[in-house]
Design a protein around this motif. Structure first.
Motif, mmCIF file in Angstrom:
data_model
loop_
_atom_site.group_PDB
_atom_site.id
_atom_site.type_symbol
_atom_site.label_atom_id
_atom_site.label_comp_id
_atom_site.label_asym_id
_atom_site.label_seq_id
_atom_site.Cartn_x
_atom_site.Cartn_y
_atom_site.Cartn_z
ATOM 1 N N ALA A 116 55.641 97.104 28.983
ATOM 2 C CA ALA A 116 54.838 98.239 27.924
ATOM 3 C C ALA A 116 54.164 97.602 26.806
ATOM 4 C CB ALA A 116 55.963 98.974 27.651
ATOM 5 N N ARG A 117 54.398 96.292 26.685
ATOM 6 C CA ARG A 117 53.629 95.505 25.673
ATOM 7 C C ARG A 117 52.095 95.445 25.780
ATOM 8 N NH1 ARG A 117 56.017 90.740 22.309
ATOM 9 N NH2 ARG A 117 54.650 90.788 20.456
ATOM 10 N N MET A 118 51.342 95.828 24.919
ATOM 11 C CA MET A 118 49.795 95.560 25.129
ATOM 12 C C MET A 118 49.701 94.230 25.345
ATOM 13 S SD MET A 118 48.925 98.741 24.665
ATOM 14 C CE MET A 118 46.895 98.549 24.856
ATOM 15 N N PRO A 119 48.562 94.120 26.522
ATOM 16 C CA PRO A 119 48.222 92.508 26.882
ATOM 17 C C PRO A 119 47.877 91.589 25.522
ATOM 18 C CG PRO A 119 47.203 94.165 28.218
ATOM 19 C CD PRO A 119 47.766 94.961 27.225
ATOM 20 N N HIS A 120 47.092 91.859 24.570
ATOM 21 C CA HIS A 120 46.540 91.451 23.672
ATOM 22 C C HIS A 120 47.113 91.637 22.352
ATOM 23 C CE1 HIS A 120 43.705 89.880 26.439
ATOM 24 N NE2 HIS A 120 43.300 91.118 26.631
ATOM 25 N N ALA A 121 48.694 92.057 22.354
ATOM 26 C CA ALA A 121 49.345 92.302 21.098
ATOM 27 C C ALA A 121 49.542 91.172 20.412
ATOM 28 C CB ALA A 121 50.571 93.054 21.493
ATOM 29 N N PRO A 122 49.510 91.142 19.058
ATOM 30 C CA PRO A 122 49.905 89.909 18.184
ATOM 31 C C PRO A 122 51.290 89.490 18.506
ATOM 32 C CG PRO A 122 48.701 91.669 16.693
ATOM 33 C CD PRO A 122 49.148 92.147 18.215
ATOM 34 N N ALA A 123 51.525 88.205 18.415
ATOM 35 C CA ALA A 123 52.836 87.707 18.815
ATOM 36 C C ALA A 123 53.971 88.168 17.890
ATOM 37 C CB ALA A 123 52.898 86.241 18.765
#
Length: 106
Positions: free
Chosen positions: A41-48
């Motif tokens: 469910a995490r966005m592909p380019h979410a910050p680490a």
């Protein structure tokens, strides 16, 4: 505050009682059944440093007509947290007389 909650805040509560403050001002005793990370469910380019999405499942320890809405929870490291959206789940193979809930943190 809600954006700072992580699965680690709920994991120590597994199989313990957690009281929900319901929208009508009453309280509901629940048991924390699971805490699951949801990496898909995490966005592909979410910050680490953005939290990993997760879900918490709960079982009511008493009969209730509560169907879902904004609740409060007392969490050991955070104190009283308000505005946590709790949604009722279908029994789906469980005791149909019970009440089951889910909290999703994206």
């Amino acid at each position: 505050m809600l954006d700072r909650l992580a699965a680690d805040h709920f994991t120590p509560l597994l199989h313990q009682t957690l009281r929900l403050g319901l929208p009508d001002g009453s309280a509901l005793a629940t048991r924390v059944d699971s805490v699951q990370a949801c990496p898909q469910a995490r966005m592909p380019h979410a910050p680490a440093d953005r939290r990993m999405p997760f879900t918490v499942t709960l079982t009511a320890l008493e009969p209730t007509g509560f169907a879902g809405g904004p609740c409060t929870m007392e969490l050991p490291e955070c104190g009283l947290v308000q505005g946590i959206w709790v949604e009722r789940l279908a029994a789906m193979g469980r005791d149909h007389g019970g009440a089951y809930f889910q909290v999703v943190f994206n």
